[in-house]
Scaffold this motif. Structure first.
Motif, PDB file in Angstrom:
ATOM      1  N   ILE A 194       0.844  -1.195   0.000  1.00  0.00           N
ATOM      2  CA  ILE A 194       0.000   0.000   0.000  1.00  0.00           C
ATOM      3  C   ILE A 194       0.881   1.247   0.000  1.00  0.00           C
ATOM      4  CG2 ILE A 194      -1.846   1.223   1.183  1.00  0.00           C
ATOM      5  CD1 ILE A 194      -2.547  -1.488   2.529  1.00  0.00           C
TER       6      ILE A 194
ATOM      7  N   GLY B 183       1.414   5.343  -0.144  1.00  0.00           N
ATOM      8  CA  GLY B 183       0.797   6.633   0.150  1.00  0.00           C
ATOM      9  C   GLY B 183       1.826   7.728  -0.058  1.00  0.00           C
TER      10      GLY B 183
ATOM     11  N   THR C 148      -7.311  -0.443   5.827  1.00  0.00           N
ATOM     12  CA  THR C 148      -7.391   1.015   5.661  1.00  0.00           C
ATOM     13  C   THR C 148      -8.815   1.556   5.707  1.00  0.00           C
ATOM     14  OG1 THR C 148      -7.623   0.899   3.256  1.00  0.00           O
ATOM     15  CG2 THR C 148      -5.387   0.916   4.144  1.00  0.00           C
TER      16      THR C 148
ATOM     17  N   LEU D 138     -10.689   1.635   3.213  1.00  0.00           N
ATOM     18  CA  LEU D 138     -11.023   2.134   1.875  1.00  0.00           C
ATOM     19  C   LEU D 138     -11.745   1.065   1.062  1.00  0.00           C
ATOM     20  CD1 LEU D 138      -7.675   3.972   1.125  1.00  0.00           C
ATOM     21  CD2 LEU D 138      -9.835   4.945   1.923  1.00  0.00           C
TER      22      LEU D 138
ATOM     23  N   ALA E 299     -10.193   1.431  -3.771  1.00  0.00           N
ATOM     24  CA  ALA E 299      -8.907   2.034  -4.089  1.00  0.00           C
ATOM     25  C   ALA E 299      -8.399   1.512  -5.432  1.00  0.00           C
ATOM     26  CB  ALA E 299      -7.897   1.715  -2.991  1.00  0.00           C
TER      27      ALA E 299
ATOM     28  N   ALA F 287      -1.293  -0.957  -4.090  1.00  0.00           N
ATOM     29  CA  ALA F 287      -2.433  -0.052  -4.012  1.00  0.00           C
ATOM     30  C   ALA F 287      -1.912   1.361  -3.875  1.00  0.00           C
ATOM     31  CB  ALA F 287      -3.309  -0.412  -2.819  1.00  0.00           C
TER      32      ALA F 287
ATOM     33  N   VAL G  76      -3.150   4.940  -2.377  1.00  0.00           N
ATOM     34  CA  VAL G  76      -4.195   5.526  -1.535  1.00  0.00           C
ATOM     35  C   VAL G  76      -3.779   6.907  -1.059  1.00  0.00           C
ATOM     36  CG1 VAL G  76      -4.813   3.211  -0.748  1.00  0.00           C
ATOM     37  CG2 VAL G  76      -3.307   4.625   0.657  1.00  0.00           C
ATOM     38  N   ARG G  77      -4.756   7.671  -0.631  1.00  0.00           N
ATOM     39  CA  ARG G  77      -4.487   8.977  -0.022  1.00  0.00           C
ATOM     40  C   ARG G  77      -4.351   8.775   1.474  1.00  0.00           C
ATOM     41  NH1 ARG G  77      -8.841  10.061  -3.688  1.00  0.00           N
ATOM     42  NH2 ARG G  77      -7.978  10.989  -5.581  1.00  0.00           N
TER      43      ARG G  77
ATOM     44  N   VAL H 265      -7.030   7.384   4.948  1.00  0.00           N
ATOM     45  CA  VAL H 265      -6.913   6.063   5.547  1.00  0.00           C
ATOM     46  C   VAL H 265      -7.400   6.094   6.987  1.00  0.00           C
ATOM     47  CG1 VAL H 265      -5.264   4.345   6.377  1.00  0.00           C
ATOM     48  CG2 VAL H 265      -5.049   5.281   4.071  1.00  0.00           C
TER      49      VAL H 265
ATOM     50  N   GLU I 134      -4.264   9.226  -7.880  1.00  0.00           N
ATOM     51  CA  GLU I 134      -4.668   8.349  -6.783  1.00  0.00           C
ATOM     52  C   GLU I 134      -3.955   8.668  -5.479  1.00  0.00           C
ATOM     53  OE1 GLU I 134      -7.013   6.564  -7.865  1.00  0.00           O
ATOM     54  OE2 GLU I 134      -6.627   6.926  -9.998  1.00  0.00           O
TER      55      GLU I 134
END
Lengths: 237, 237
Positions: free
Chosen positions: A28, A30, A77, A79, A82, A108, A110-111, A115, A162
Motif C-alpha cells: 500500500i 501513500g 485502511t 477504503l 482504491a 495499491a 491511496v491517499r 486512511v 490516486e
DNA sequence: TCAAAAGTGTTCGCTATACACCCATGG
DNA sequence: CCATGGGTGTATAGCGAACACTTTTGA
C-alpha cells in the motif's frame, strides 16, 4: 474432477497431487506531500514474529485474487474502492519456511489522509521508503518489484490522481513524481510542462504556514486527461 | 505446519483449507518477417476438446513458476534459454469448469526459425495474431493481456533482439515494431532514427528474391545497446 | 533587509515529422 | 522504360533542458 475427502484430523481437503497455498499480499503506497510511504503491519506470530510485512492473507475459494486484495486493503485502511494493480506472483519453493506458498502481489495507491488507521493502529505503521526495515519472508524483494512496477506504470497512467488529495500544489505534484521516478526536475520546466498539457485547474490560494510565499492550489482536470489519453498521450518526462 | 495424509483413494495430499490448482501457461511469440505469430496447441481432451490453447501444465512443488514455464517452453519448442516474462496471474473462480485453477502466465519471445517443431508437430501450430481462433478456457483474455504486456515492455527493453534472426533487414525490423505497437512508421524516418542510435551494424547484401532491389542485412550491436541502456536510454517511438 | 519559496518567462539545441531524390531491378 | 522497393538527405515545428527576473513573506 476433484474430490474432497474428510479425514479425522481436520485435514478435510484432499487432492491427488500436492497443491500450494495461495495468498494475496498488498503493497500500500501513500504520499505525505514529500515522500512516498508504505503501510506495514508487524507480525504477531512466528515465523518472523516481530518483523514488519505487507498485509495479506489466504485467497478464498470463491473470490478472485483481486477481490481478495481489495478485501485485505479494506480491512487495513477502511477504503472501499482504491486503485490496485497486480504486479507479480512470487513462487520460490522456499520462500515460506512452513510450506509451499505462492503469493499474488498487488500494489495499491491511496491517499494517506483518507486512511482510517482504526482497529489495527497498534501494529500498522507508515514507513518512508528509505526507512523500511528488513521485512519478513521475501517481502524486501516484493517491495523492490512493487517500486519498479509503479515506476513503469507512471509512464502509461497518471498515478498522481490516486496518491494526491483533491487539491495540491505544483510543488507537491513535482515531489511525487520525483519520489516515484527517483529523479530531480527543474521547478520551472515542470511548471511549464504541466501548463502546456492543460491537465491542471488552478484554484484559489492557500498559505503554506512554514513556507515563505502563498502557493496556488490545483486539481486534476479529469476530462482533459481522458481526452489526452484517447489520443495516445503518455505522461512522461 | 502442514501435514499430508494418505487416504485410500489416492487423494494423498490433504489440507485443512481448500487449495487451488496452480498452472503455468506460456504465450509463445514469434515473428515471420512480416507478422507476429503465437504458437498454439490443440487440446486432445475435454473440456474444450479440439480447441486451441497455450501450452502449459501444473506447477511442480519443487520448482518455481519460472522454471515451470521454461520447462513447458522447452518441451514445446526445444529451446533451452529463451526470453520469458511473467505478465499476469489469472484467478477468476470459474475459469476452469472442473475445479479452481489459477494460472501464472508468461510470454516468451523466440525465433521461429530456431524452433524445433519436432514431437508435437501434429497438434502445435503458429497462428498470425489476426487469425487466432476462439481459444479454450479464458485464453482469449490471456492473449490480449500478453499483447498488451509486450507492447508496454518494448518501451523499456529491445525485444527485437529476441524475435529477429541473427541478421535481418531494416524493413523487417520496422515490420516487427509496427506489428507489436500496431502503428505505421515512415520508412525513411525509421531508418534515420536507427542510424542515429548506432545500434545496428551493417553487413553485406542479400538478394531478396521476390523484391526489386537488394537490401542490406544488419545485426544488433549488443555492446552499443548495453552502453546506451546504462545511460538510461529507452528504445521508444 | 535579506534569504527562501513561488509565479512566470526566454533561449537554444535536438529530435520527431513530413517530404524529395536517386539508384537498382524485374516485368 | 516504368513501377516498385530500397538507400540517403533536408527543412520545419515543437519539445526538453538550461537559465533569469520578479514578488511575497518571515526572520
Amino acid at each position: 474432477m476433484e474430490n474432497n475427502n474428510k479425514t479425522e484430523e481436520g485435514l478435510r481437503y484432499c487432492y491427488k497431487y500436492p497443491h500450494p497455498s495461495v495468498t494475496t499480499d498488498c503493497v500500500i503506497f501513500g504520499f505525505d506531500g514529500t515522500k512516498l510511504r508504505v503501510l506495514l503491519v508487524q507480525r504477531g506470530i512466528e515465523p518472523y514474529k516481530g518483523r514488519w510485512a505487507f498485509p495479506g492473507g489466504f485467497m478464498k475459494m470463491d473470490e478472485s485474487a483481486e477481490e481478495g486484495a481489495l478485501r485485505e486493503l479494506q480491512e487495513e485502511t477502511g477504503l472501499e474502492d482504491a486503485y490496485i494493480r497486480q504486479f507479480h506472483t512470487f513462487t520460490s519453493p522456499q520462500r515460506d519456511p512452513r510450506e509451499r506458498v505462492i503469493t499474488i502481489a498487488y500494489y495499491a495507491l491511496v491517499r494517506i489522509q483518507e486512511v482510517n488507521s482504526g482497529d489495527d493502529a497498534a501494529d500498522a505503521k507508515w514507513f518512508a521508503l528509505n526507512e523500511v526495515p528488513q521485512l519478513a519472508f521475501d517481502h524486501d524483494q516484493i517491495l523492490r518489484r512493487a517500486e519498479q512496477a509503479l515506476r513503469q506504470q507512471i509512464h502509461f497512467e497518471p498515478v498522481g490522481f490516486e496518491l494526491l488529495p483533491e487539491v495540491f500544489t505544483i510543488k507537491e505534484l513535482q515531489n511525487l513524481y520525483e519520489a516515484i521516478l527517483d529523479v530531480r526536475f527543474d521547478r520551472r520546466n515542470f511548471y511549464n510542462k504541466m501548463k502546456r498539457l492543460e491537465m491542471l485547474e488552478q484554484m484559489d490560494e492557500t498559505v503554506n504556514p512554514t513556507r515563505k510565499k502563498e502557493a496556488f492550489l490545483f486539481r486534476f482536470n479529469k476530462a482533459k486527461y481522458e481526452e489526452l489519453k484517447q489520443k495516445g498521450f503518455r505522461l512522461e518526462f
